[in-house]
Design a protein around this motif. Structure first.
Motif, PDB file in Angstrom:
ATOM      1  N   VAL A 174      40.790  33.598  57.207  1.00  0.00           N
ATOM      2  CA  VAL A 174      40.165  34.790  56.622  1.00  0.00           C
ATOM      3  C   VAL A 174      41.203  35.660  55.910  1.00  0.00           C
ATOM      4  N   TYR A 175      42.441  35.663  56.404  1.00  0.00           N
ATOM      5  CA  TYR A 175      43.488  36.426  55.720  1.00  0.00           C
ATOM      6  C   TYR A 175      43.926  35.735  54.452  1.00  0.00           C
ATOM      7  N   TRP A 176      43.998  34.429  54.531  1.00  0.00           N
ATOM      8  CA  TRP A 176      44.326  33.608  53.375  1.00  0.00           C
ATOM      9  C   TRP A 176      43.314  33.899  52.261  1.00  0.00           C
ATOM     10  N   ALA A 177      42.034  33.855  52.612  1.00  0.00           N
ATOM     11  CA  ALA A 177      40.974  34.117  51.632  1.00  0.00           C
ATOM     12  C   ALA A 177      41.088  35.529  51.077  1.00  0.00           C
ATOM     13  N   ALA A 178      41.443  36.474  51.933  1.00  0.00           N
ATOM     14  CA  ALA A 178      41.577  37.859  51.485  1.00  0.00           C
ATOM     15  C   ALA A 178      42.683  37.974  50.446  1.00  0.00           C
ATOM     16  N   ALA A 179      43.818  37.323  50.688  1.00  0.00           N
ATOM     17  CA  ALA A 179      44.923  37.389  49.731  1.00  0.00           C
ATOM     18  C   ALA A 179      44.511  36.765  48.398  1.00  0.00           C
ATOM     19  N   VAL A 180      43.780  35.666  48.470  1.00  0.00           N
ATOM     20  CA  VAL A 180      43.312  34.998  47.250  1.00  0.00           C
ATOM     21  C   VAL A 180      42.410  35.931  46.455  1.00  0.00           C
ATOM     22  N   GLY A 181      41.543  36.651  47.152  1.00  0.00           N
ATOM     23  CA  GLY A 181      40.543  37.478  46.483  1.00  0.00           C
ATOM     24  C   GLY A 181      40.998  38.871  46.128  1.00  0.00           C
ATOM     25  N   THR A 182      42.195  39.241  46.526  1.00  0.00           N
ATOM     26  CA  THR A 182      42.646  40.609  46.240  1.00  0.00           C
ATOM     27  C   THR A 182      43.982  40.633  45.489  1.00  0.00           C
ATOM     28  N   TRP A 183      45.032  41.077  46.150  1.00  0.00           N
ATOM     29  CA  TRP A 183      46.259  41.437  45.439  1.00  0.00           C
ATOM     30  C   TRP A 183      46.948  40.293  44.704  1.00  0.00           C
ATOM     31  N   SER A 184      46.792  39.048  45.219  1.00  0.00           N
ATOM     32  CA  SER A 184      47.552  37.956  44.615  1.00  0.00           C
ATOM     33  C   SER A 184      47.105  37.667  43.179  1.00  0.00           C
ATOM     34  N   LYS A 185      45.936  38.188  42.804  1.00  0.00           N
ATOM     35  CA  LYS A 185      45.473  37.983  41.424  1.00  0.00           C
ATOM     36  C   LYS A 185      46.375  38.678  40.413  1.00  0.00           C
ATOM     37  N   HIS A 186      47.176  39.620  40.901  1.00  0.00           N
ATOM     38  CA  HIS A 186      48.060  40.362  40.001  1.00  0.00           C
ATOM     39  C   HIS A 186      49.443  39.732  39.873  1.00  0.00           C
ATOM     40  N   CYS A 187      49.688  38.630  40.605  1.00  0.00           N
ATOM     41  CA  CYS A 187      50.948  37.897  40.439  1.00  0.00           C
ATOM     42  C   CYS A 187      50.851  37.085  39.143  1.00  0.00           C
ATOM     43  N   ASP A 188      51.967  36.878  38.470  1.00  0.00           N
ATOM     44  CA  ASP A 188      51.931  36.009  37.296  1.00  0.00           C
ATOM     45  C   ASP A 188      51.708  34.568  37.725  1.00  0.00           C
ATOM     46  N   LYS A 189      52.250  34.230  38.886  1.00  0.00           N
ATOM     47  CA  LYS A 189      51.968  32.923  39.480  1.00  0.00           C
ATOM     48  C   LYS A 189      51.914  33.119  40.985  1.00  0.00           C
ATOM     49  N   ALA A 190      50.793  32.748  41.601  1.00  0.00           N
ATOM     50  CA  ALA A 190      50.652  32.900  43.053  1.00  0.00           C
ATOM     51  C   ALA A 190      50.482  31.521  43.657  1.00  0.00           C
ATOM     52  N   VAL A 191      51.422  31.124  44.530  1.00  0.00           N
ATOM     53  CA  VAL A 191      51.324  29.817  45.173  1.00  0.00           C
ATOM     54  C   VAL A 191      51.265  30.014  46.676  1.00  0.00           C
ATOM     55  N   PHE A 192      50.307  29.376  47.314  1.00  0.00           N
ATOM     56  CA  PHE A 192      50.145  29.482  48.761  1.00  0.00           C
ATOM     57  C   PHE A 192      50.815  28.281  49.423  1.00  0.00           C
ATOM     58  N   TYR A 193      51.614  28.549  50.448  1.00  0.00           N
ATOM     59  CA  TYR A 193      52.322  27.482  51.149  1.00  0.00           C
ATOM     60  C   TYR A 193      51.832  27.454  52.588  1.00  0.00           C
ATOM     61  N   THR A 194      51.338  26.278  53.010  1.00  0.00           N
ATOM     62  CA  THR A 194      50.733  26.212  54.332  1.00  0.00           C
ATOM     63  C   THR A 194      51.445  25.227  55.243  1.00  0.00           C
ATOM     64  N   SER A 195      51.193  25.412  56.535  1.00  0.00           N
ATOM     65  CA  SER A 195      51.787  24.502  57.519  1.00  0.00           C
ATOM     66  C   SER A 195      51.008  23.199  57.574  1.00  0.00           C
TER      67      SER A 195
END
Lengths: 334, 403
Positions: free
Chosen positions: A98-119
């Motif tokens: 749910v936090y991952w989804a929140a980051a996707v749907g909010t602030w990370s949209k303002h990064c020029d490039k947003a990459v998520f790294y998971t375990s």
């Protein structure tokens, strides 16, 4: 028997009283000393206050004031905008989807490039699967991946899932800083002799700093990826040690008034603290107008922050910032 | 040494020593992490601080007749607030806040320290007078059943004492947060002589609808005059204790219109809940909210205008949170998606180009001319079709709204 004791007491009374008195005095003395020791130990606790005193020994990285920007030409400002583009390295885990989804749907949209790294990978969300359980190893791999995929981006911001970042304010801090110099910034703390940037409030690395890190990475003496449990430091301290070997040191990100921009707590928590500490000046005593990060934000609070930062404002109070950033495409909450 | 008598004395001595030092050091204040200072100096320092704070407050407000007249409109050092300043002078708002004696220090105080600083005049309305705060007593009891009495008396009081000090009269609760600058934008295209009131419009029970009490409502000077006159002529009486509904009934009787407070993208500006609920909550279908709103409801990002005016159920720390979001925290250089139109008759001095002077001059010249033309057109339109709360002169007035 009784009479015997009575006789004994009678004869030894004066001596006994003397020794009893002596014990009493010794007791008083020891009691006092004991209390002093306790209170000294009690007041010795590494709290935020002593931390902030130590910060004066750090380098302070302050944001530019608008005046300095007035002398720049049209092409120079475009060059500046290109130079401050940010690659966001966001560390996530499936168990906190749910936090991952929140980051996707909010602030990370303002990064020029947003990459998520998971375990480990998750069907629900897109991320680079590092297939790594160990936190430090994950961070190493993520940073290496970011370095190799940077393209022409020159600034890197590392965040955790519960962190909310205002990327425009990060860019404001980075304006006129040369990414070919080693910069390592955030909320700078001190642990013994080691100065490090706290993980939870976001870590900023310039291209040069990241390059040096990747260069020393997996050097068994300086920056091993696999660390023995006994010597294990937290990831942020480990990173600081590796960078130290390459001559890169932590710097504290502050605004023009010296107020920290990277917050390790949620806005709600900071407001409540300020109500206790500065009851007559709660808002100004809390947080900077150009804050970059808050940590511990719930997904709902992140939506509120999107509204509060990118939309809600008082009509008629205008700012003529000389760099303008466009809203991201395909987004409806900013 | 080891005899029981000695041991007992030793223990007693130990305890005595411990206690004595504890009490002594506590007196001197070491246990609180202060440096060792004589006590009277500490007290002096606190007094001095309090005196400074009081002085600061005195400079901001002028206390007169149990109301606070705003002397300093809060500003940032690096902002261009010419538009806000102009609106502050031309759209004068008296804010009256419903509170109680017990809530003065727990709730009303936070209102006083945050949004009320942006009103032209502020009156705290309670059941009992408190000249220090200051708050005016309406001589009622507290409680939901007294709510409309308190409102009636408050409106009469404000009309009697402050009718000439303001153009608009806003009612808020002590748990309502109001962005007064945005309220001025909503009201800027109207005048104090129009019989109109604005708020979060509800539809049940009354033909033209009525305004939610919790989300706050604002009456024009003419509307207030008609309300008071209505009570004098017995056209209006105390009909029920449901304050917002009863008020709406009276206002409809005396010909005051219920206005449309939405922005030019049809987003609501007055809100009956906190932002988090409007933005993220999923109300059940049976919730009263769904059947009460006059206009189509949006949950999620479309719920709320960028220029929102009010939120309700805002408790202590949330007051400061909203103040921080509204007036402090911002994204450097961010180009807002929603660009609100300048109210008619106001010069637009906003400029994004580097050549500030030339651009400002050009910008100032053009919209004024355009505004004058538009103003003439829209005034004609308004006279023909009555006031309907339209913001933009280009939009066709909604059909079937007027009597």
């Amino acid at each position: 028997m009784k009479s015997k004791i009575g006789a004994r007491v009678g004869s030894r009374r004066p001596i006994k009283m003397w020794s009893e008195g002596g014990s009493f005095v010794k007791g008083v003395a020891l009691g006092g000393v004991f209390y002093l020791l306790l209170s000294l130990l009690g007041s010795f606790s590494p709290n935020a206050k002593s931390g902030s005193e130590d910060l004066h020994q750090h380098h302070h990285v302050q944001a530019q004031s608008n005046d300095n920007l007035k002398q720049l030409s049209e092409s120079q400002t475009q060059e500046l905008k290109d130079q401050v583009r940010v690659y966001c390295v966001i560390m996530v885990q499936p168990k906190i989807l749910v936090y991952w989804a929140a980051a996707v749907g909010t602030w990370s949209k303002h990064c020029d490039k947003a990459v998520f790294y998971t375990s480990e990978s998750s069907k629900a969300l897109e991320a680079v699967d590092l297939q790594e359980r160990d936190g430090w190893a994950r961070l190493c791999k993520a940073l290496k991946h970011a370095y190799e995929n940077a393209g022409d981006l020159r600034w890197f911001f590392v965040a955790q899932p519960m962190t909310f970042a205002i990327i425009e304010n990060l860019k404001y801090l980075l304006l006129t800083k040369d990414p070919s110099e080693p910069f390592y910034m955030g909320n700078a703390l001190k642990s013994g002799e080691l100065e490090y940037v706290a993980y939870e409030s976001g870590i900023v690395l310039s291209y040069e700093a990241l390059k040096r890190f990747v260069g020393v990475l997996d050097d068994k003496n300086k920056c091993p990826i696999r660390v023995n449990r006994l010597w294990k430091l937290s990831e942020d301290k480990q990173l600081a040690m590796c960078l130290k070997y390459t001559g890169v040191f932590a710097e504290n990100g502050e605004d023009a008034h010296g107020m920290g921009l990277f917050n390790g707590k949620s806005l709600d928590a900071l407001i409540k603290e300020s109500m206790k500490n500065n009851p007559k000046n709660v808002v100004e005593g809390c947080c900077s107008d150009f804050a970059v990060t808050f940590n511990g934000m719930t997904p709902n609070q992140m939506q509120v922050m999107m509204y509060g930062v990118y939309r809600l404002r008082p009509y008629g109070h205008d700012f003529h910032d000389l760099l303008m950033f466009d809203p991201p495409e395909g987004s409806d909450n900013d | 040494m080891k005899s029981p008598g000695c041991r007992i004395s030793f223990c007693m001595g130990f305890m005595v020593g411990f206690l004595v030092l504890y009490l002594y050091l506590r007196q001197v204040g070491i246990s609180q992490n202060f440096s060792v200072q004589p006590i009277h100096k500490l007290v002096e320092h606190n007094d001095h601080q309090r005196h400074e704070e009081e002085e600061e407050e005195e400079k901001r407000w002028k206390k007169e007749r149990s109301a606070l007249f705003n002397l300093k409109h809060p500003h940032h050092s690096d902002e261009d607030s010419r538009m806000a300043d102009e609106l502050y002078k031309k759209v004068r708002i008296l804010c009256w806040v419903m509170t109680t004696p017990t809530n003065l220090q727990t709730k009303a105080r936070h209102v006083k320290d945050t949004w009320s600083r942006h009103c032209n005049v502020i009156v705290f309305v309670s059941s009992v007078s408190n000249p220090d705060f200051p708050a005016v007593g309406m001589d009622t009891k507290e409680g939901r059943d007294q709510l409309y009495w308190k409102t009636i008396r408050a409106l009469h009081y404000v009309h009697e004492h402050y009718s000439n000090e303001a153009d608009w009269f806003l009612k808020a609760d002590d748990d309502t947060y109001v962005v007064v600058d945005n309220l001025r934008w909503v009201l800027a295209n109207h005048t104090k002589d129009e019989p109109v009131y604005f708020g979060r419009r509800f539809k049940p029970y009354i033909k033209q609808g009525y305004m939610s009490g919790g989300a706050g409502y604002v009456l024009s000077r003419e509307a207030l005059r008609r309300f008071v006159e209505g009570f004098q002529n017995k056209v209006c009486t105390h009909t029920s204790s449901v304050e917002d509904l009863a008020l709406g009934q009276c206002l409809e009787k005396v010909g005051v219109l219920a206005g449309d407070s939405r922005d030019t993208s049809q987003r609501e500006t007055f809100h009956p809940f906190i932002p988090e609920q409007h933005l993220t909550a999923e109300f059940p279908k049976s919730f009263w909210y769904w059947s009460y709103c006059y206009y189509p409801i949006s949950m999620g990002p479309n719920c709320c205008s960028d220029l929102s005016v009010s939120f309700h159920y805002v408790h202590e720390s949330n007051m400061y949170l909203l103040e921080y979001y509204t007036y402090h925290l911002r994204a450097f250089g961010y180009k807002y998606r929603y660009q609100p139109p300048t109210p008619l008759g106001y010069t637009s001095v906003r400029s994004n180009s580097k050549d500030d002077d030339a651009a400002a001059a050009a910008a100032a010249a053009a919209p004024v001319v355009a505004n004058k033309e538009n103003k003439a057109d829209s005034q004609e339109k308004e006279q023909k079709e009555g006031v309907n709360g339209d913001k933009s002169p280009d939009d066709p007035p909604p059909a079937g709204k007027q009597r």
